[in-house]
Design a protein around this motif. Structure first.
Motif, PDB file in Angstrom:
ATOM      1  N   MET A   1     -12.146  76.587 -55.818  1.00 61.09           N
ATOM      2  CA  MET A   1     -11.683  75.527 -54.958  1.00 61.09           C
ATOM      3  C   MET A   1     -10.313  75.885 -54.403  1.00 61.09           C
ATOM      4  N   ALA A   2     -10.069  75.552 -53.161  1.00 57.23           N
ATOM      5  CA  ALA A   2      -8.804  75.889 -52.503  1.00 57.23           C
ATOM      6  C   ALA A   2      -7.666  75.065 -53.080  1.00 57.23           C
ATOM      7  N   ALA A   3      -6.506  75.702 -53.167  1.00 60.87           N
ATOM      8  CA  ALA A   3      -5.341  75.043 -53.734  1.00 60.87           C
ATOM      9  C   ALA A   3      -4.604  74.177 -52.716  1.00 60.87           C
ATOM     10  N   ARG A   4      -4.781  74.451 -51.432  1.00 61.80           N
ATOM     11  CA  ARG A   4      -4.057  73.637 -50.447  1.00 61.80           C
ATOM     12  C   ARG A   4      -5.029  72.949 -49.519  1.00 61.80           C
ATOM     13  N   GLU A   5      -4.614  71.850 -48.969  1.00 63.83           N
ATOM     14  CA  GLU A   5      -5.431  71.071 -48.051  1.00 63.83           C
ATOM     15  C   GLU A   5      -5.424  71.731 -46.665  1.00 63.83           C
ATOM     16  N   PRO A   6      -6.540  71.715 -45.962  1.00 63.89           N
ATOM     17  CA  PRO A   6      -6.550  72.283 -44.607  1.00 63.89           C
ATOM     18  C   PRO A   6      -5.750  71.400 -43.645  1.00 63.89           C
ATOM     19  N   ARG A   7      -5.104  72.034 -42.676  1.00 62.67           N
ATOM     20  CA  ARG A   7      -4.343  71.315 -41.657  1.00 62.67           C
ATOM     21  C   ARG A   7      -4.850  71.747 -40.294  1.00 62.67           C
ATOM     22  N   PHE A   8      -5.066  70.771 -39.451  1.00 60.67           N
ATOM     23  CA  PHE A   8      -5.558  71.048 -38.106  1.00 60.67           C
ATOM     24  C   PHE A   8      -4.563  70.523 -37.096  1.00 60.67           C
ATOM     25  N   ASN A   9      -4.287  71.316 -36.097  1.00 60.86           N
ATOM     26  CA  ASN A   9      -3.390  70.891 -35.036  1.00 60.86           C
ATOM     27  C   ASN A   9      -4.225  70.692 -33.781  1.00 60.86           C
ATOM     28  N   GLN A  10      -4.392  69.474 -33.370  1.00 60.23           N
ATOM     29  CA  GLN A  10      -5.215  69.159 -32.206  1.00 60.23           C
ATOM     30  C   GLN A  10      -4.371  68.817 -30.980  1.00 60.23           C
ATOM     31  N   ALA A  11      -3.096  69.055 -31.047  1.00 59.30           N
ATOM     32  CA  ALA A  11      -2.222  68.717 -29.923  1.00 59.30           C
ATOM     33  C   ALA A  11      -2.423  69.716 -28.784  1.00 59.30           C
ATOM     34  N   VAL A  12      -2.366  69.215 -27.573  1.00 53.10           N
ATOM     35  CA  VAL A  12      -2.460  70.061 -26.393  1.00 53.10           C
ATOM     36  C   VAL A  12      -1.045  70.427 -25.976  1.00 53.10           C
ATOM     37  N   LEU A  13      -0.793  71.701 -25.844  1.00 51.13           N
ATOM     38  CA  LEU A  13       0.531  72.164 -25.472  1.00 51.13           C
ATOM     39  C   LEU A  13       0.558  72.486 -23.987  1.00 51.13           C
ATOM     40  N   ILE A  14       1.437  71.818 -23.272  1.00 50.75           N
ATOM     41  CA  ILE A  14       1.583  72.035 -21.835  1.00 50.75           C
ATOM     42  C   ILE A  14       3.048  72.316 -21.549  1.00 50.75           C
ATOM     43  N   ASP A  15       3.293  73.402 -20.862  1.00 46.95           N
ATOM     44  CA  ASP A  15       4.663  73.735 -20.479  1.00 46.95           C
ATOM     45  C   ASP A  15       4.989  72.981 -19.196  1.00 46.95           C
ATOM     46  N   THR A  16       5.915  72.054 -19.280  1.00 43.07           N
ATOM     47  CA  THR A  16       6.266  71.226 -18.111  1.00 43.07           C
ATOM     48  C   THR A  16       7.450  71.787 -17.332  1.00 43.07           C
ATOM     49  N   THR A  17       7.905  72.969 -17.691  1.00 41.61           N
ATOM     50  CA  THR A  17       9.017  73.581 -16.968  1.00 41.61           C
ATOM     51  C   THR A  17       8.562  73.916 -15.551  1.00 41.61           C
ATOM     52  N   PRO A  18       9.257  73.397 -14.534  1.00 45.19           N
ATOM     53  CA  PRO A  18       8.836  73.705 -13.166  1.00 45.19           C
ATOM     54  C   PRO A  18       9.099  75.171 -12.819  1.00 45.19           C
ATOM     55  N   LEU A  19       8.243  75.707 -11.963  1.00 41.61           N
ATOM     56  CA  LEU A  19       8.430  77.079 -11.509  1.00 41.61           C
ATOM     57  C   LEU A  19       9.602  77.140 -10.535  1.00 41.61           C
ATOM     58  N   PRO A  20      10.215  78.297 -10.397  1.00 38.90           N
ATOM     59  CA  PRO A  20      11.318  78.433  -9.435  1.00 38.90           C
ATOM     60  C   PRO A  20      10.844  78.161  -8.006  1.00 38.90           C
TER      61      PRO A  20
END
Length: 156
Positions: free
Chosen positions: A1-20
């Motif tokens: 049995m695994a010693a640690r709990e699974p972690r899931f990252n379902q966040a959507v990553l969007i770079d909002t930095t405008p282009l030059p």
């Protein structure tokens, strides 16, 4: 049995930095893979100079040309969008039949040679763009023009 709990990252990553401001704005195409595959040879036929410029820029930048080659990339996107617009304008029915066939048949071109023939004819008649397969031997009949195919599931 695994010693640690699974972690899931379902966040959507969007770079909002405008282009030059030096990078021209362009609307994204917004097509799924089946219409892009269906039109890919025509996009290649019309947009080859822009594609070559973009690839040269990427080669000259030694793999670090994300921002440096953005202008060339935007030209490629604009050209591809113009091809899709023209194909939709002049050959919508044939185009739709072909990409829906690709979508239904796991995007395998050999399943959809019938609709492909009518699309190729319509695009050539209206836009003067011809499907050519890069690197195909000159003395062999191109696969998309063959009437008898070994793996086709129905006759043409």
């Amino acid at each position: 049995m695994a010693a640690r709990e699974p972690r899931f990252n379902q966040a959507v990553l969007i770079d909002t930095t405008p282009l030059p401001d030096s990078i021209p704005k362009v609307k994204e195409i917004g097509a799924s893979s089946a219409p892009l595959l269906s039109a890919s040879f025509f996009i290649g036929a019309r947009c080859r100079p822009f594609n070559d410029d973009y690839m040269k820029c990427k080669t000259d930048a030694n793999g670090r040309g994300e921002i440096e080659c953005m202008k060339e990339g935007r030209k490629v996107t604009r050209c591809a969008a113009s091809v899709l617009h023209d194909v939709n304008k002049h050959c919508l029915e044939e185009f739709r039949k072909h990409w829906e066939c690709l979508d239904d048949r796991n995007q395998q071109l050999w399943h959809c040679r019938g609709p492909e023939r009518s699309l190729n004819k319509c695009v050539f008649d209206n836009l003067k763009l011809e499907k050519t397969i890069p690197g195909a031997p000159a003395n062999v009949e191109p696969i998309h023009l063959r009437r008898k195919m070994i793996f086709a599931d129905k006759g043409l």
